[in-house]
Design a protein around this motif. Structure first.
Motif, PDB file in Angstrom:
ATOM      1  N   ARG A 225      43.027  57.585  -3.989  1.00 21.03           N
ATOM      2  CA  ARG A 225      42.039  57.908  -5.019  1.00 21.03           C
ATOM      3  C   ARG A 225      41.203  56.721  -5.451  1.00 21.03           C
ATOM      4  NH1 ARG A 225      41.473  62.040  -8.983  1.00 21.03           N
ATOM      5  NH2 ARG A 225      39.295  61.897  -9.598  1.00 21.03           N
ATOM      6  N   ASN A 226      41.801  55.545  -5.564  1.00 24.22           N
ATOM      7  CA  ASN A 226      41.119  54.405  -6.152  1.00 24.22           C
ATOM      8  C   ASN A 226      40.662  53.342  -5.161  1.00 24.22           C
ATOM      9  OD1 ASN A 226      43.425  55.299  -8.343  1.00 24.22           O
ATOM     10  ND2 ASN A 226      41.468  54.839  -9.298  1.00 24.22           N
ATOM     11  N   PHE A 227      41.197  53.367  -3.947  1.00 26.06           N
ATOM     12  CA  PHE A 227      40.874  52.280  -3.021  1.00 26.06           C
ATOM     13  C   PHE A 227      40.253  52.741  -1.714  1.00 26.06           C
ATOM     14  CE2 PHE A 227      43.625  50.114  -5.935  1.00 26.06           C
ATOM     15  CZ  PHE A 227      43.151  48.812  -5.949  1.00 26.06           C
ATOM     16  N   SER A 228      40.288  54.017  -1.392  1.00 25.81           N
ATOM     17  CA  SER A 228      39.786  54.467  -0.095  1.00 25.81           C
ATOM     18  C   SER A 228      38.311  54.145   0.095  1.00 25.81           C
ATOM     19  CB  SER A 228      40.022  55.966   0.075  1.00 25.81           C
ATOM     20  OG  SER A 228      39.364  56.706  -0.941  1.00 25.81           O
ATOM     21  N   TYR A 229      37.542  54.129  -0.982  1.00 27.81           N
ATOM     22  CA  TYR A 229      36.112  53.848  -0.871  1.00 27.81           C
ATOM     23  C   TYR A 229      35.796  52.356  -0.951  1.00 27.81           C
ATOM     24  CZ  TYR A 229      36.376  53.576  -5.999  1.00 27.81           C
ATOM     25  OH  TYR A 229      36.715  53.237  -7.290  1.00 27.81           O
ATOM     26  N   ARG A 230      36.793  51.521  -1.209  1.00 19.81           N
ATOM     27  CA  ARG A 230      36.571  50.074  -1.292  1.00 19.81           C
ATOM     28  C   ARG A 230      36.976  49.347  -0.013  1.00 19.81           C
ATOM     29  NH1 ARG A 230      39.496  48.408  -6.976  1.00 19.81           N
ATOM     30  NH2 ARG A 230      39.184  50.363  -8.103  1.00 19.81           N
ATOM     31  N   LEU A 231      37.821  49.970   0.788  1.00 21.93           N
ATOM     32  CA  LEU A 231      38.446  49.298   1.912  1.00 21.93           C
ATOM     33  C   LEU A 231      37.811  49.670   3.243  1.00 21.93           C
ATOM     34  CD1 LEU A 231      42.194  49.819   0.892  1.00 21.93           C
ATOM     35  CD2 LEU A 231      40.700  47.882   0.333  1.00 21.93           C
ATOM     36  N   THR A 232      37.972  48.781   4.218  1.00 27.63           N
ATOM     37  CA  THR A 232      37.548  49.079   5.581  1.00 27.63           C
ATOM     38  C   THR A 232      38.595  49.979   6.233  1.00 27.63           C
ATOM     39  OG1 THR A 232      38.738  47.199   6.523  1.00 27.63           O
ATOM     40  CG2 THR A 232      36.486  46.793   5.731  1.00 27.63           C
ATOM     41  N   PRO A 233      38.243  50.629   7.346  1.00 28.77           N
ATOM     42  CA  PRO A 233      39.247  51.435   8.045  1.00 28.77           C
ATOM     43  C   PRO A 233      40.494  50.626   8.411  1.00 28.77           C
ATOM     44  CG  PRO A 233      37.069  51.957   8.869  1.00 28.77           C
ATOM     45  CD  PRO A 233      36.907  50.774   7.953  1.00 28.77           C
ATOM     46  N   GLU A 234      40.286  49.379   8.799  1.00 32.71           N
ATOM     47  CA  GLU A 234      41.418  48.524   9.163  1.00 32.71           C
ATOM     48  C   GLU A 234      42.323  48.259   7.967  1.00 32.71           C
ATOM     49  OE1 GLU A 234      38.235  47.844   9.793  1.00 32.71           O
ATOM     50  OE2 GLU A 234      38.183  48.244  11.959  1.00 32.71           O
ATOM     51  N   GLN A 235      41.720  48.028   6.811  1.00 38.11           N
ATOM     52  CA  GLN A 235      42.506  47.775   5.601  1.00 38.11           C
ATOM     53  C   GLN A 235      43.259  49.026   5.152  1.00 38.11           C
ATOM     54  OE1 GLN A 235      39.193  46.318   3.266  1.00 38.11           O
ATOM     55  NE2 GLN A 235      39.947  44.216   3.343  1.00 38.11           N
TER      56      GLN A 235
ATOM     57  N   SER B  54      31.539  69.031  -0.605  1.00 38.77           N
ATOM     58  CA  SER B  54      30.245  68.903   0.055  1.00 38.77           C
ATOM     59  C   SER B  54      30.415  68.559   1.531  1.00 38.77           C
ATOM     60  CB  SER B  54      29.423  67.805  -0.633  1.00 38.77           C
ATOM     61  OG  SER B  54      28.346  67.373   0.183  1.00 38.77           O
ATOM     62  N   GLU B  55      29.838  69.367   2.394  1.00 43.19           N
ATOM     63  CA  GLU B  55      29.990  69.139   3.833  1.00 43.19           C
ATOM     64  C   GLU B  55      29.297  67.858   4.302  1.00 43.19           C
ATOM     65  OE1 GLU B  55      29.046  72.715   5.963  1.00 43.19           O
ATOM     66  OE2 GLU B  55      30.379  73.931   4.715  1.00 43.19           O
ATOM     67  N   PRO B  56      28.066  67.564   3.862  1.00 41.01           N
ATOM     68  CA  PRO B  56      27.467  66.288   4.263  1.00 41.01           C
ATOM     69  C   PRO B  56      28.283  65.077   3.788  1.00 41.01           C
ATOM     70  CG  PRO B  56      25.772  67.767   3.458  1.00 41.01           C
ATOM     71  CD  PRO B  56      27.093  68.412   3.139  1.00 41.01           C
ATOM     72  N   ALA B  57      28.821  65.152   2.568  1.00 43.87           N
ATOM     73  CA  ALA B  57      29.650  64.057   2.064  1.00 43.87           C
ATOM     74  C   ALA B  57      30.889  63.883   2.923  1.00 43.87           C
ATOM     75  CB  ALA B  57      30.044  64.316   0.613  1.00 43.87           C
ATOM     76  N   GLY B  58      31.474  65.005   3.368  1.00 46.33           N
ATOM     77  CA  GLY B  58      32.639  64.937   4.235  1.00 46.33           C
ATOM     78  C   GLY B  58      32.323  64.291   5.574  1.00 46.33           C
ATOM     79  N   LEU B  59      31.154  64.601   6.122  1.00 44.55           N
ATOM     80  CA  LEU B  59      30.746  64.018   7.402  1.00 44.55           C
ATOM     81  C   LEU B  59      30.624  62.504   7.320  1.00 44.55           C
ATOM     82  CD1 LEU B  59      27.951  66.496   8.568  1.00 44.55           C
ATOM     83  CD2 LEU B  59      30.209  66.191   9.603  1.00 44.55           C
ATOM     84  N   TYR B  60      30.244  62.010   6.145  1.00 43.59           N
ATOM     85  CA  TYR B  60      30.015  60.568   5.975  1.00 43.59           C
ATOM     86  C   TYR B  60      31.172  59.866   5.259  1.00 43.59           C
ATOM     87  CZ  TYR B  60      25.374  60.682   7.961  1.00 43.59           C
ATOM     88  OH  TYR B  60      24.334  60.784   8.864  1.00 43.59           O
ATOM     89  N   GLY B  61      32.261  60.587   5.042  1.00 39.73           N
ATOM     90  CA  GLY B  61      33.436  59.961   4.431  1.00 39.73           C
ATOM     91  C   GLY B  61      33.199  59.479   3.023  1.00 39.73           C
ATOM     92  N   VAL B  62      32.329  60.157   2.279  1.00 45.17           N
ATOM     93  CA  VAL B  62      32.007  59.745   0.915  1.00 45.17           C
ATOM     94  C   VAL B  62      33.146  60.124  -0.017  1.00 45.17           C
ATOM     95  CG1 VAL B  62      30.432  60.081  -1.030  1.00 45.17           C
ATOM     96  CG2 VAL B  62      29.523  59.869   1.293  1.00 45.17           C
ATOM     97  N   ARG B  63      33.777  59.124  -0.640  1.00 43.91           N
ATOM     98  CA  ARG B  63      34.909  59.333  -1.542  1.00 43.91           C
ATOM     99  C   ARG B  63      34.552  59.019  -2.986  1.00 43.91           C
ATOM    100  NH1 ARG B  63      38.492  62.413  -0.102  1.00 43.91           N
ATOM    101  NH2 ARG B  63      39.929  61.415  -1.550  1.00 43.91           N
ATOM    102  N   ALA B  64      33.400  58.393  -3.199  1.00 49.98           N
ATOM    103  CA  ALA B  64      32.941  58.052  -4.542  1.00 49.98           C
ATOM    104  C   ALA B  64      31.426  57.986  -4.513  1.00 49.98           C
ATOM    105  CB  ALA B  64      33.525  56.714  -4.999  1.00 49.98           C
ATOM    106  N   ILE B  65      30.810  58.323  -5.627  1.00 48.36           N
ATOM    107  CA  ILE B  65      29.347  58.234  -5.727  1.00 48.36           C
ATOM    108  C   ILE B  65      28.969  57.405  -6.952  1.00 48.36           C
ATOM    109  CG2 ILE B  65      28.772  60.301  -4.445  1.00 48.36           C
ATOM    110  CD1 ILE B  65      28.661  61.870  -7.039  1.00 48.36           C
ATOM    111  N   PRO B  66      27.788  56.750  -6.915  1.00 44.06           N
ATOM    112  CA  PRO B  66      26.770  56.799  -5.867  1.00 44.06           C
ATOM    113  C   PRO B  66      27.224  56.115  -4.586  1.00 44.06           C
ATOM    114  CG  PRO B  66      26.197  55.104  -7.462  1.00 44.06           C
ATOM    115  CD  PRO B  66      27.388  55.835  -8.018  1.00 44.06           C
ATOM    116  N   ALA B  67      26.736  56.650  -3.475  1.00 49.07           N
ATOM    117  CA  ALA B  67      26.968  56.055  -2.163  1.00 49.07           C
ATOM    118  C   ALA B  67      25.704  56.258  -1.348  1.00 49.07           C
ATOM    119  CB  ALA B  67      28.158  56.707  -1.470  1.00 49.07           C
ATOM    120  N   ASN B  68      25.416  55.345  -0.450  1.00 51.31           N
ATOM    121  CA  ASN B  68      24.232  55.528   0.381  1.00 51.31           C
ATOM    122  C   ASN B  68      24.387  54.867   1.742  1.00 51.31           C
ATOM    123  OD1 ASN B  68      23.230  52.715   0.199  1.00 51.31           O
ATOM    124  ND2 ASN B  68      22.687  53.224  -1.919  1.00 51.31           N
ATOM    125  N   PHE B  69      23.550  55.318   2.673  1.00 46.16           N
ATOM    126  CA  PHE B  69      23.500  54.789   4.034  1.00 46.16           C
ATOM    127  C   PHE B  69      22.037  54.543   4.372  1.00 46.16           C
ATOM    128  CE2 PHE B  69      27.405  57.050   3.664  1.00 46.16           C
ATOM    129  CZ  PHE B  69      28.312  56.421   4.505  1.00 46.16           C
TER     130      PHE B  69
END
Length: 340
Positions: A150-160, A287-302
């Motif tokens: 919940r708190n770290f998935s959007y802060r970490l790299t896949p490796e972390q 949200s399906e687009p958010a799921g495609l981009y692995g968005v776990r917290a907002i705001p987020a952008n690419f």
């Protein structure tokens, strides 16, 4: 030097015993100060949403609920299904006692009889939380898996994320939190910098289907936000300023809302002056687009280059302006072609 989480573990008499996903009958007994009648609802947490699974009548400010639950797991207690509940962490326990304070979203409520809840309450008060230390001290606790998710998935790299999953006890690997993180690792790799953007179609404010790829050809910022998101609304003036400054130099924005109320979504677009294309499937965190981009917290952008390749992520504030200045700051109205 021992970390504060090792000290926490000592205070809680050691690491939790191995968790097992099993069905257990749990008794939740409690009081609701100032409330004579009504219902207390037991809710289960799933993908950032709570749904009611049981309820019990409040009599003279007291309640007692016996329910069969899946452990270890995060549940919620509330008197109102439309408001955020008290988070209830259940693991190696069959009975807990609760004082459910209805003020300030149950902030002053107390729970006894759950070691997992005691750990979570301590974690909430820790300002400089280090997830690897929390897991190392409590590898078998549902709290460790939940906080990582919940708190770290959007802060970490896949490796972390992978490294932290490996620190967790195998007994937690079948929980919804670790399963979601495993999928997230794959998704995050697909939308890493240098990869082509994943195309999708979603409805605009008029209900018309719009393809992301139809907006390729300029430097395009996919902006994930929502009307209910305070940090998103705070960032919107900065995004509007960047758009006005660079829109004639080859910059475009494609807004993707995680709203569930179309009315609130449209009001926010108008109030914040968001004049670029906006889409939403109005599915909130599903949200399906958010799921495609692995968005776990907002705001987020690419940020995409004109060919649709991802060249930046989560650019906000001055950082967004600096990146656009780097790409489009020559004053030319022509789009700079990035190398393939």
């Amino acid at each position: 030097m021992e970390s504060k989480f090792l000290l926490i573990a000592a205070l809680l008499t050691g690491t939790f015993s191995f968790a097992q996903n099993k069905t257990t009958q749990v008794t939740i007994e409690g009081s609701v100060p100032g409330v004579k009648s009504g219902y207390v609802y037991l809710q289960k947490f799933q993908e950032k949403l709570f749904s009611s699974v049981d309820s019990v009548l409040v009599k003279d400010g007291k309640f007692k609920l016996r329910s069969t639950v899946q452990l270890p797991e995060v549940y919620g207690l509330t008197l109102d299904n439309k408001k955020a509940p008290l988070f209830l962490f259940l693991q190696n326990t069959q009975a807990v006692k609760v004082v459910l304070d209805t003020a300030a979203y149950y902030k002053n409520s107390t729970v006894t009889g759950s070691e997992a809840q005691a750990l979570f309450d301590k974690v909430k008060k820790t300002l400089d939380l280090k997830i690897e230390e929390l897991i190392a001290a409590n590898p078998s606790s549902i709290v460790s898996a939940y906080v990582l998710y919940r708190n770290f998935s959007y802060r970490l790299t896949p490796e972390q994320i992978r490294q932290n999953i490996d620190l967790l006890s195998p007994s937690l690997h079948s929980t919804q939190y670790v399963k979601t993180l495993e999928k997230l690792i794959v998704t995050m790799d697909k939308v890493s910098i240098g990869k082509p953007a994943i195309n999708f179609t979603a409805n605009d404010t008029q209900g018309k289907p719009v393809k992301l790829s139809d907006h390729f050809g300029k430097y395009l910022l996919i902006d994930f936000w929502a009307a209910w998101c305070g940090p998103c609304r705070k960032e919107n003036p900065n995004l509007v300023a960047a758009y006005e400054k660079y829109k004639d130099k080859g910059f475009e924005v494609f807004g993707v809302s995680l709203d569930k109320s179309k009315e609130n979504w449209l009001k926010a677009i108008d109030k914040d002056g968001l004049t670029w294309t906006q889409v939403s499937d109005l599915k909130y965190w599903a949200s399906e687009p958010a799921g495609l981009y692995g968005v776990r917290a907002i705001p987020a952008n690419f940020l995409l280059d004109p060919q649709g390749k991802i060249i930046g992520k989560n650019l906000r504030g001055e950082e967004l302006h600096k990146k656009l200045e780097e790409l489009l700051g020559s004053g030319s109205a022509e789009v700079k072609k990035s190398s393939k």
